[in-house]
Design a protein around this motif. Structure first.
Motif, PDB file in Angstrom:
ATOM      1  N   LYS A 158       0.861  -1.176   0.000  1.00  0.00           N
ATOM      2  CA  LYS A 158       0.000   0.000   0.000  1.00  0.00           C
ATOM      3  C   LYS A 158       0.897   1.225   0.000  1.00  0.00           C
ATOM      4  N   PRO A 159       1.000   1.928  -1.129  1.00  0.00           N
ATOM      5  CA  PRO A 159       1.861   3.102  -1.207  1.00  0.00           C
ATOM      6  C   PRO A 159       1.422   4.183  -0.225  1.00  0.00           C
ATOM      7  N   SER A 160       2.377   5.010   0.148  1.00  0.00           N
ATOM      8  CA  SER A 160       2.102   6.128   1.043  1.00  0.00           C
ATOM      9  C   SER A 160       1.095   7.066   0.395  1.00  0.00           C
ATOM     10  N   SER A 161       0.168   7.568   1.193  1.00  0.00           N
ATOM     11  CA  SER A 161      -0.852   8.463   0.648  1.00  0.00           C
ATOM     12  C   SER A 161      -0.447   9.929   0.731  1.00  0.00           C
ATOM     13  N   SER A 162       0.728  10.215   1.284  1.00  0.00           N
ATOM     14  CA  SER A 162       1.191  11.609   1.348  1.00  0.00           C
ATOM     15  C   SER A 162       2.687  11.659   1.033  1.00  0.00           C
ATOM     16  N   TYR A 182      21.984   6.680  -2.418  1.00  0.00           N
ATOM     17  CA  TYR A 182      20.767   6.943  -1.660  1.00  0.00           C
ATOM     18  C   TYR A 182      19.621   7.302  -2.589  1.00  0.00           C
ATOM     19  N   GLY A 183      18.398   7.145  -2.092  1.00  0.00           N
ATOM     20  CA  GLY A 183      17.236   7.518  -2.875  1.00  0.00           C
ATOM     21  C   GLY A 183      15.986   6.814  -2.401  1.00  0.00           C
ATOM     22  N   TYR A 184      14.983   6.810  -3.277  1.00  0.00           N
ATOM     23  CA  TYR A 184      13.729   6.141  -2.976  1.00  0.00           C
ATOM     24  C   TYR A 184      13.263   5.405  -4.228  1.00  0.00           C
ATOM     25  N   ASP A 185      12.580   4.302  -4.012  1.00  0.00           N
ATOM     26  CA  ASP A 185      12.116   3.439  -5.087  1.00  0.00           C
ATOM     27  C   ASP A 185      13.235   3.268  -6.115  1.00  0.00           C
ATOM     28  N   GLY A 186      13.020   3.575  -7.364  1.00  0.00           N
ATOM     29  CA  GLY A 186      14.046   3.404  -8.379  1.00  0.00           C
ATOM     30  C   GLY A 186      14.870   4.636  -8.645  1.00  0.00           C
ATOM     31  N   LYS A 187      14.660   5.706  -7.899  1.00  0.00           N
ATOM     32  CA  LYS A 187      15.383   6.960  -8.105  1.00  0.00           C
ATOM     33  C   LYS A 187      16.582   7.012  -7.166  1.00  0.00           C
ATOM     34  N   SER A 220       9.534   2.933  -0.751  1.00  0.00           N
ATOM     35  CA  SER A 220      10.635   2.797   0.193  1.00  0.00           C
ATOM     36  C   SER A 220      11.744   3.803  -0.060  1.00  0.00           C
ATOM     37  N   ALA A 221      12.529   4.050   0.990  1.00  0.00           N
ATOM     38  CA  ALA A 221      13.741   4.870   0.916  1.00  0.00           C
ATOM     39  C   ALA A 221      14.900   3.979   1.337  1.00  0.00           C
ATOM     40  N   ASN A 222      16.043   4.131   0.640  1.00  0.00           N
ATOM     41  CA  ASN A 222      17.198   3.268   0.890  1.00  0.00           C
ATOM     42  C   ASN A 222      18.480   4.064   0.755  1.00  0.00           C
ATOM     43  N   ALA A 223      19.498   3.622   1.469  1.00  0.00           N
ATOM     44  CA  ALA A 223      20.823   4.242   1.334  1.00  0.00           C
ATOM     45  C   ALA A 223      21.891   3.265   1.788  1.00  0.00           C
ATOM     46  N   ALA A 224      23.085   3.462   1.239  1.00  0.00           N
ATOM     47  CA  ALA A 224      24.269   2.712   1.667  1.00  0.00           C
ATOM     48  C   ALA A 224      25.449   3.661   1.598  1.00  0.00           C
ATOM     49  N   ARG A 228      10.291   1.436   4.701  1.00  0.00           N
ATOM     50  CA  ARG A 228       9.069   1.347   3.905  1.00  0.00           C
ATOM     51  C   ARG A 228       8.056   2.358   4.419  1.00  0.00           C
ATOM     52  N   PHE A 229       7.533   3.168   3.527  1.00  0.00           N
ATOM     53  CA  PHE A 229       6.561   4.192   3.913  1.00  0.00           C
ATOM     54  C   PHE A 229       5.213   3.574   4.248  1.00  0.00           C
TER      55      PHE A 229
END
Length: 127
Positions: free
Chosen positions: A27-31, A52-57, A82-86, A126-127
């Motif tokens: 369920k994607p974030s609504s905001s 770093y980024g979110y989803d495919g960006k 989602s947001a991810n970083a390494a 995960r949002f």
């Protein structure tokens, strides 16, 4: 040592692709959200690369140096999953540490750590 670090970052990049893929029950974030990442390494260590980024960006920051790094604030649109970083760093010794933090809307939400002479910390939210 640098080869090991590069392989670790490559593995994290591939994990971005899998985390960014949506499942039917997601369920994607609504905001929208504002996020940023902050890395803190122990004294004498040297942060070198951040992905770093979110989803495919995804954004890669290379040729970094020093013991701290903060990403620019990112506006994540509604519907993001989602947001991810390494972050990778060279530790000064076997007891060196690296902490990577993810802030969502100004609040610390996730934290990843690493220790040793080759440092690689990651976070995923995960949002």
């Amino acid at each position: 040592m640098k080869l090991l670090r590069n392989y670790a970052l490559l593995a994290v990049l591939f994990s971005f692709a899998f985390v960014a893929c949506s499942k039917d029950d997601d369920k994607p974030s609504s905001s929208s959200h504002k996020i940023y990442f902050k890395a803190i390494a122990s004294e004498g260590s040297d942060i070198s690369v951040a992905v770093y980024g979110y989803d495919g960006k995804v954004t890669t920051a290379s040729s970094l140096s020093g013991t701290t790094w903060t990403s620019p604030e990112i506006e994540v649109p509604a519907g993001a999953i989602s947001a991810n970083a390494a972050v990778s760093a060279d530790g000064a010794s076997n007891t060196s540490t690296l902490k990577l933090q993810l802030f969502v809307d100004g609040e610390l939400r996730e934290e990843g750590t690493s220790s040793g002479s080759v440092l690689s910390a990651s976070v995923s939210y995960r949002f």
